[in-house]
Design a protein around this motif. Structure first.
Motif, PDB file in Angstrom:
ATOM      1  N   GLN A   1       2.134  20.457   7.514  1.00 54.20           N
ATOM      2  CA  GLN A   1       1.461  21.753   7.501  1.00 54.20           C
ATOM      3  C   GLN A   1       2.270  22.737   8.323  1.00 54.20           C
ATOM      4  O   GLN A   1       2.840  22.386   9.349  1.00 54.20           O
ATOM      5  N   SER A   2       2.351  23.976   7.861  1.00 51.09           N
ATOM      6  CA  SER A   2       3.072  25.042   8.542  1.00 51.09           C
ATOM      7  C   SER A   2       4.548  24.648   8.698  1.00 51.09           C
ATOM      8  O   SER A   2       5.190  24.299   7.717  1.00 51.09           O
ATOM      9  N   THR A   3       5.093  24.669   9.922  1.00 54.35           N
ATOM     10  CA  THR A   3       6.501  24.295  10.038  1.00 54.35           C
ATOM     11  C   THR A   3       6.727  22.801   9.828  1.00 54.35           C
ATOM     12  O   THR A   3       7.867  22.377   9.617  1.00 54.35           O
ATOM     13  N   GLY A   4       5.663  21.994   9.871  1.00 59.47           N
ATOM     14  CA  GLY A   4       5.812  20.610   9.423  1.00 59.47           C
ATOM     15  C   GLY A   4       6.210  20.572   7.965  1.00 59.47           C
ATOM     16  O   GLY A   4       7.037  19.761   7.540  1.00 59.47           O
ATOM     17  N   ALA A   5       5.613  21.479   7.161  1.00 61.86           N
ATOM     18  CA  ALA A   5       5.996  21.596   5.754  1.00 61.86           C
ATOM     19  C   ALA A   5       7.398  22.193   5.626  1.00 61.86           C
ATOM     20  O   ALA A   5       8.181  21.786   4.754  1.00 61.86           O
ATOM     21  N   SER A   6       7.734  23.156   6.493  1.00 62.44           N
ATOM     22  CA  SER A   6       9.073  23.749   6.453  1.00 62.44           C
ATOM     23  C   SER A   6      10.148  22.697   6.714  1.00 62.44           C
ATOM     24  O   SER A   6      11.255  22.768   6.155  1.00 62.44           O
ATOM     25  N   LEU A   7       9.850  21.726   7.570  1.00 60.87           N
ATOM     26  CA  LEU A   7      10.807  20.659   7.835  1.00 60.87           C
ATOM     27  C   LEU A   7      11.020  19.787   6.603  1.00 60.87           C
ATOM     28  O   LEU A   7      12.117  19.265   6.377  1.00 60.87           O
TER      29      LEU A   7
ATOM     30  N   LEU B   1       0.830  -1.199   0.000  1.00 64.78           N
ATOM     31  CA  LEU B   1       0.000   0.000   0.000  1.00 64.78           C
ATOM     32  C   LEU B   1       0.869   1.254   0.000  1.00 64.78           C
ATOM     33  O   LEU B   1       1.943   1.280   0.611  1.00 64.78           O
ATOM     34  N   PRO B   2       0.408   2.340  -0.651  1.00 67.39           N
ATOM     35  CA  PRO B   2       1.132   3.607  -0.566  1.00 67.39           C
ATOM     36  C   PRO B   2       1.188   4.099   0.873  1.00 67.39           C
ATOM     37  O   PRO B   2       0.275   3.831   1.673  1.00 67.39           O
ATOM     38  N   LEU B   3       2.243   4.845   1.201  1.00 68.96           N
ATOM     39  CA  LEU B   3       2.410   5.400   2.547  1.00 68.96           C
ATOM     40  C   LEU B   3       2.336   6.916   2.500  1.00 68.96           C
ATOM     41  O   LEU B   3       2.851   7.549   1.572  1.00 68.96           O
ATOM     42  N   PHE B   4       1.709   7.475   3.530  1.00 68.63           N
ATOM     43  CA  PHE B   4       1.647   8.918   3.711  1.00 68.63           C
ATOM     44  C   PHE B   4       2.187   9.231   5.094  1.00 68.63           C
ATOM     45  O   PHE B   4       1.556   8.911   6.104  1.00 68.63           O
ATOM     46  N   CYS B   5       3.365   9.843   5.170  1.00 70.60           N
ATOM     47  CA  CYS B   5       4.004  10.170   6.448  1.00 70.60           C
ATOM     48  C   CYS B   5       3.824  11.660   6.727  1.00 70.60           C
ATOM     49  O   CYS B   5       4.250  12.504   5.924  1.00 70.60           O
ATOM     50  N   TRP B   6       3.229  11.972   7.860  1.00 68.35           N
ATOM     51  CA  TRP B   6       2.845  13.347   8.181  1.00 68.35           C
ATOM     52  C   TRP B   6       3.716  13.925   9.292  1.00 68.35           C
ATOM     53  O   TRP B   6       3.971  13.273  10.312  1.00 68.35           O
ATOM     54  N   LEU B   7       4.156  15.187   9.092  1.00 68.20           N
ATOM     55  CA  LEU B   7       4.897  15.934  10.104  1.00 68.20           C
ATOM     56  C   LEU B   7       4.008  17.059  10.623  1.00 68.20           C
ATOM     57  O   LEU B   7       3.574  17.924   9.848  1.00 68.20           O
ATOM     58  N   HIS B   8       3.720  17.070  11.904  1.00 63.80           N
ATOM     59  CA  HIS B   8       2.870  18.114  12.475  1.00 63.80           C
ATOM     60  C   HIS B   8       3.593  19.454  12.481  1.00 63.80           C
ATOM     61  O   HIS B   8       4.825  19.523  12.472  1.00 63.80           O
ATOM     62  N   GLY B   9       2.820  20.525  12.519  1.00 60.88           N
ATOM     63  CA  GLY B   9       3.381  21.859  12.641  1.00 60.88           C
ATOM     64  C   GLY B   9       3.456  22.305  14.089  1.00 60.88           C
ATOM     65  O   GLY B   9       3.281  21.508  15.013  1.00 60.88           O
ATOM     66  N   GLY B  10       3.698  23.612  14.291  1.00 61.61           N
ATOM     67  CA  GLY B  10       3.788  24.144  15.646  1.00 61.61           C
ATOM     68  C   GLY B  10       4.990  25.020  15.882  1.00 61.61           C
ATOM     69  O   GLY B  10       5.557  25.012  16.984  1.00 61.61           O
ATOM     70  N   SER B  11       5.416  25.782  14.860  1.00 60.78           N
ATOM     71  CA  SER B  11       6.540  26.719  15.007  1.00 60.78           C
ATOM     72  C   SER B  11       7.804  26.037  15.509  1.00 60.78           C
ATOM     73  O   SER B  11       8.605  26.652  16.211  1.00 60.78           O
ATOM     74  N   TYR B  12       7.974  24.771  15.175  1.00 63.32           N
ATOM     75  CA  TYR B  12       9.135  23.964  15.590  1.00 63.32           C
ATOM     76  C   TYR B  12       9.187  23.742  17.102  1.00 63.32           C
ATOM     77  O   TYR B  12      10.132  23.142  17.604  1.00 63.32           O
TER      78      TYR B  12
END
Length: 519
Positions: A203-209, A113-124
């Motif tokens: 999303q947010s700094t999760g995307a920045s990472l 199955l495809p995988l989707f790995c998510w990084l939460h945000g929160g200004s680091y």
């Protein structure tokens, strides 16, 4: 779980048999995974197996290593969050320095199955896998994909080790945690997931990472697609000089007393460490004017983990990225009012408007904004929140994202750009009354995870299509370098269907991006 039961569970998982009925309390005999050689029983709900595992462990300010022991982690519950610099704004009631976990949502019986790995945000500095909206069960079930939510160390514990720490010269513990987590996911879920279809999103700094991973040599080959939502592209990573200034202020703070050896600092009460860091964090505007107001602690470039400033590298030397843009499709979104979440009920006067804006764009950029008819600023006592929201949304998110998309497409990359003209209210925005009636920062999280029906299902289906094929659904055309930044090629997601324009020759030119000013 007894040794004998653990052995039987391991055998059952490896051979894809039914799990023996001797699992831990709360676990389901119908779902389990093998993680670093140990069978871990998760919780079954609607055909989705939710399992929380520890992917790494680390002593304070030391590099994390993969672990086999799952002792102390409840596989059927959300994990404790990593320590927060500003309380704990997540659903998790507890926090712990032992927080390097992955929460996995997988369809029972699924293979390749495809995988989707998510990084939460929160200004680091805040956030966790327990935050509202990050339940991956709906998305996993709707698209038959595996969803993984990674936790990583935050704030001073993940970004600013003391000068006496062995990691001082490369302080990016947070980024290396993520890289370790991605490697462990690939290693341990290879029997269930398709490791040629791994999408990383945030999303947010999760995307920045994720942006930091553009130049991280150790991230090579760990994912094939990227989803970056409301990344404040205006901001870059920190130069070492900025990190060193914060480091000096934190570890000379009275809250840490006379602790100055690495052993003493590792043994210092966590409350004292966070107290010192919190005081410096709150005073960052005075101590380090080059740091972004909303995220003063951030990853450091010019290090082995992040050798270059990633946004500058894309703009000036895309061949210097760790991977070619042509090899990794990207889905890039913002929301209609990304800049509105910084306000409470208080109006903003002209003096506050001018002072905060000067920190974002520098004195020269401030004068351009004040004198241009683009934003029509008046030096009077009228509430400046509407103007500031528009400027911040354009400068930090909307127009910056479009310019990044132009550069990605110009380097041969496939990129899809969208703007949420509709959203679902995110609970944390309750503390920002000015968000009422707006599509605010974070209002894209619930739809992303398919929570809310209707509009949320449409968003989830587009995301799932991208996760599986590298292309969103619904006739969404790829952005082209020739589109410019005027809104052409940007998909309006719900709401009024209107995509605002960005002023030509303004952001990144007449008014420099923050990363251009301080890189």
């Amino acid at each position: 779980m007894s040794t004998w039961c653990r052995f039987l569970t391991l055998v059952a998982a490896v051979l894809h048999l039914s799990e023996p009925a001797c699992a831990a309390p709360g676990a389901s005999p119908a779902c389990s995974i093998v993680w670093n050689g140990q069978a871990v029983s998760g919780k079954l709900d609607g055909g989705i197996c939710k399992t929380t595992v520890r992917y790494g462990a680390a002593a304070r300010w030391e590099d994390a290593v993969a672990v086999t022991s799952q002792s102390g982690i409840s596989a059927t519950e959300n994990p404790p969050s990593c320590p927060q610099i500003m309380g704990n704004p997540t659903q998790g009631a507890t926090s712990s320095e032992d927080c390097l976990t992955a929460t996995i949502y997988a369809p029972v019986g699924g293979r390749r199955l495809p995988l989707f790995c998510w990084l939460h945000g929160g200004s680091y500095s805040i956030g966790s896998a327990s935050a509202a909206g990050l339940d991956g069960a709906n998305l996993a079930k709707r698209g038959r994909v595996i969803v993984v939510v990674l936790q990583y160390r935050l704030n001073v514990l993940g970004l600013i080790p003391p000068s006496v720490a062995p990691t001082a010269s490369d302080p990016n513990l947070q980024v290396r945690d993520i890289i370790l987590g991605l490697k462990e996911v690939r290693k341990n879920l290879a029997w269930q997931g398709d490791m040629d279809q791994v999408t990383i999103g945030g999303q947010s700094t999760g995307a920045s990472l994720i942006r930091a991973l553009w130049v991280a040599p150790a991230a090579q080959g760990l994912f094939q697609r990227m989803i970056l939502q409301s990344d404040p592209f205006n901001y870059g990573m920190a130069p070492m000089s900025e990190t060193n200034n914060f480091r000096s202020a934190i570890y000379n703070h009275p809250a840490l007393g006379s602790a100055n050896t690495f052993a003493a600092l590792q043994a210092a009460p966590l409350a004292n460490v966070l107290g010192a860091a919190g005081a410096v964090y709150n005073a960052a505007a005075n101590q380090m004017p080059s740091s972004p107001p909303s995220q003063p602690f951030r990853p450091t470039y010019g290090t082995p983990t992040i050798p270059k400033e990633p946004t500058g590298e894309l703009f000036n030397n895309p061949g210097g990225l760790t991977f070619s843009p042509a090899s990794v499709p990207m889905l890039l979104t913002t929301v209609a009012d990304d800049g509105a979440h910084v306000f409470t009920n208080s109006e903003m006067n002209f003096l506050a408007f001018r002072n905060i804006l000067a920190r974002l764009v520098g004195p020269a950029g401030l004068q351009v904004i004040l004198t241009t008819p683009t934003y029509n600023i008046t030096a009077d006592n009228t509430d400046k929140r509407p103007a500031f929201t528009k400027i911040l949304t354009d400068g930090a998110w909307r127009c910056a994202a479009r310019e990044v998309a132009r550069k990605w497409a110009g380097a041969g990359g496939q990129v899809y750009v969208g703007e949420f003209r509709e959203g679902i209210h995110y609970p944390l925005n309750d503390q920002y009354p000015y968000c009422a009636g707006k599509v605010c920062h974070m209002d894209d999280i619930m739809p992303t995870f398919g929570q809310g029906g209707g509009f949320a299902n449409m968003i989830a289906d587009n995301w799932l299509s991208f996760i599986k094929t590298g292309r969103p659904a619904g006739g969404w055309s790829a952005f082209a370098a020739s589109n410019g930044i005027d809104g052409a090629g940007v998909k309006a997601l719900g709401g009024d269907g209107v995509v605002p324009t960005c002023p030509a020759g303004f952001w990144g030119s007449a008014v420099k991006w923050h990363w251009q000013l301080f890189a």
